[in-house]
Design a protein around this motif. Structure first.
Motif, PDB file in Angstrom:
ATOM      1  N   ASP A   1       0.822  -1.205   0.000  1.00  0.00           N
ATOM      2  CA  ASP A   1       0.000   0.000   0.000  1.00  0.00           C
ATOM      3  C   ASP A   1       0.860   1.261   0.000  1.00  0.00           C
ATOM      4  OD1 ASP A   1       0.807  -0.772   2.540  1.00  0.00           O
ATOM      5  OD2 ASP A   1      -0.942   0.063   3.534  1.00  0.00           O
ATOM      6  N   VAL A   2       1.978   1.218   0.715  1.00  0.00           N
ATOM      7  CA  VAL A   2       2.855   2.381   0.772  1.00  0.00           C
ATOM      8  C   VAL A   2       3.711   2.464  -0.486  1.00  0.00           C
ATOM      9  CG1 VAL A   2       4.735   3.478   2.020  1.00  0.00           C
ATOM     10  CG2 VAL A   2       2.880   2.397   3.277  1.00  0.00           C
ATOM     11  N   SER A   3       4.238   1.323  -0.918  1.00  0.00           N
ATOM     12  CA  SER A   3       5.128   1.368  -2.077  1.00  0.00           C
ATOM     13  C   SER A   3       4.390   1.771  -3.342  1.00  0.00           C
ATOM     14  CB  SER A   3       5.822   0.020  -2.278  1.00  0.00           C
ATOM     15  OG  SER A   3       4.886  -0.992  -2.564  1.00  0.00           O
ATOM     16  N   ALA A   4       3.078   1.609  -3.343  1.00  0.00           N
ATOM     17  CA  ALA A   4       2.285   2.010  -4.500  1.00  0.00           C
ATOM     18  C   ALA A   4       2.091   3.532  -4.537  1.00  0.00           C
ATOM     19  CB  ALA A   4       0.934   1.308  -4.485  1.00  0.00           C
ATOM     20  N   LYS A   5       2.613   4.221  -3.543  1.00  0.00           N
ATOM     21  CA  LYS A   5       2.561   5.692  -3.460  1.00  0.00           C
ATOM     22  C   LYS A   5       1.133   6.224  -3.329  1.00  0.00           C
ATOM     23  CE  LYS A   5       6.996   6.019  -4.072  1.00  0.00           C
ATOM     24  NZ  LYS A   5       7.847   5.975  -2.980  1.00  0.00           N
ATOM     25  N   LEU A   6       0.255   5.392  -2.783  1.00  0.00           N
ATOM     26  CA  LEU A   6      -1.115   5.845  -2.580  1.00  0.00           C
ATOM     27  C   LEU A   6      -1.254   6.646  -1.292  1.00  0.00           C
ATOM     28  CD1 LEU A   6      -2.979   2.580  -3.595  1.00  0.00           C
ATOM     29  CD2 LEU A   6      -2.670   4.640  -4.968  1.00  0.00           C
ATOM     30  N   TYR A   7      -0.263   6.522  -0.421  1.00  0.00           N
ATOM     31  CA  TYR A   7      -0.308   7.204   0.859  1.00  0.00           C
ATOM     32  C   TYR A   7       0.690   8.348   0.856  1.00  0.00           C
ATOM     33  CZ  TYR A   7       0.146   8.192   5.784  1.00  0.00           C
ATOM     34  OH  TYR A   7       0.179   8.844   6.987  1.00  0.00           O
ATOM     35  N   ASP A   8       0.235   9.497   1.308  1.00  0.00           N
ATOM     36  CA  ASP A   8       1.112  10.662   1.413  1.00  0.00           C
ATOM     37  C   ASP A   8       0.863  11.309   2.768  1.00  0.00           C
ATOM     38  OD1 ASP A   8       2.475  13.043   1.290  1.00  0.00           O
ATOM     39  OD2 ASP A   8       1.470  13.781  -0.498  1.00  0.00           O
ATOM     40  N   ALA A   9       1.817  11.192   3.688  1.00  0.00           N
ATOM     41  CA  ALA A   9       1.650  11.696   5.050  1.00  0.00           C
ATOM     42  C   ALA A   9       1.421  13.196   5.098  1.00  0.00           C
ATOM     43  CB  ALA A   9       2.870  11.330   5.893  1.00  0.00           C
ATOM     44  N   LYS A  10       1.796  13.912   4.035  1.00  0.00           N
ATOM     45  CA  LYS A  10       1.612  15.361   4.009  1.00  0.00           C
ATOM     46  C   LYS A  10       0.218  15.743   3.502  1.00  0.00           C
ATOM     47  CE  LYS A  10       6.507  16.029   3.221  1.00  0.00           C
ATOM     48  NZ  LYS A  10       7.535  16.355   2.275  1.00  0.00           N
ATOM     49  N   ASN A  11      -0.500  14.780   2.978  1.00  0.00           N
ATOM     50  CA  ASN A  11      -1.819  15.036   2.408  1.00  0.00           C
ATOM     51  C   ASN A  11      -2.876  14.609   3.419  1.00  0.00           C
ATOM     52  OD1 ASN A  11      -4.303  14.728   1.064  1.00  0.00           O
ATOM     53  ND2 ASN A  11      -3.311  14.284  -0.884  1.00  0.00           N
TER      54      ASN A  11
END
Length: 127
Positions: free
Chosen positions: A23-33
């Motif tokens: 889920d993270v490596s797919a770049k779907l998560y952005d902690a700044k968003n």
């Protein structure tokens, strides 16, 4: 959905969820968003509630194995789960382990992860 539960979720005493992988490596998560964090909080919350685990089940979110994980969203999900009556929810952050084949943990790293899980269980009175 419930059909993906490995057993009757009402019979489960301990749930271990390993997060922060594809889920993270797919770049779907952005902690700044903020929207991304909020969406992940809900996804992590739904993962537990939609399957139908008992509220007195011990739930441990394991993070950190593959990538820097969405810890803010996981902590938000734990807060949401607590507000829904899931009061035995924990998080265990382990070191990043991807020295084995295909960026997966080595056999030794798997042992270290298992030891960390056992220690978490003992420390929190899960076993």
């Amino acid at each position: 959905t419930k059909k993906y539960a490995s057993s009757n979720p009402q019979d489960v005493d301990i749930v271990v969820v390993n997060l922060g992988t594809n889920d993270v490596s797919a770049k779907l998560y952005d902690a700044k968003n903020t929207q991304s964090v909020s969406e992940y909080e809900q996804i992590f919350t739904d993962l537990i509630t939609n399957i139908g685990y008992r509220k007195d089940a011990k739930i441990v979110f394991i993070t950190g194995v593959w990538n820097p994980e969405p810890i803010t969203a996981i902590n938000g999900a734990i807060t949401k789960l607590n507000s829904l009556g899931y009061n035995d929810v924990y998080t265990l952050r382990v070191k990043e382990c991807k020295s084995g084949g295909g960026s997966h943990p080595t056999a030794q790293e798997h042992i270290e992860i298992a030891d960390a899980i056992e220690n978490c269980f003992k420390t929190n009175g899960i076993i």
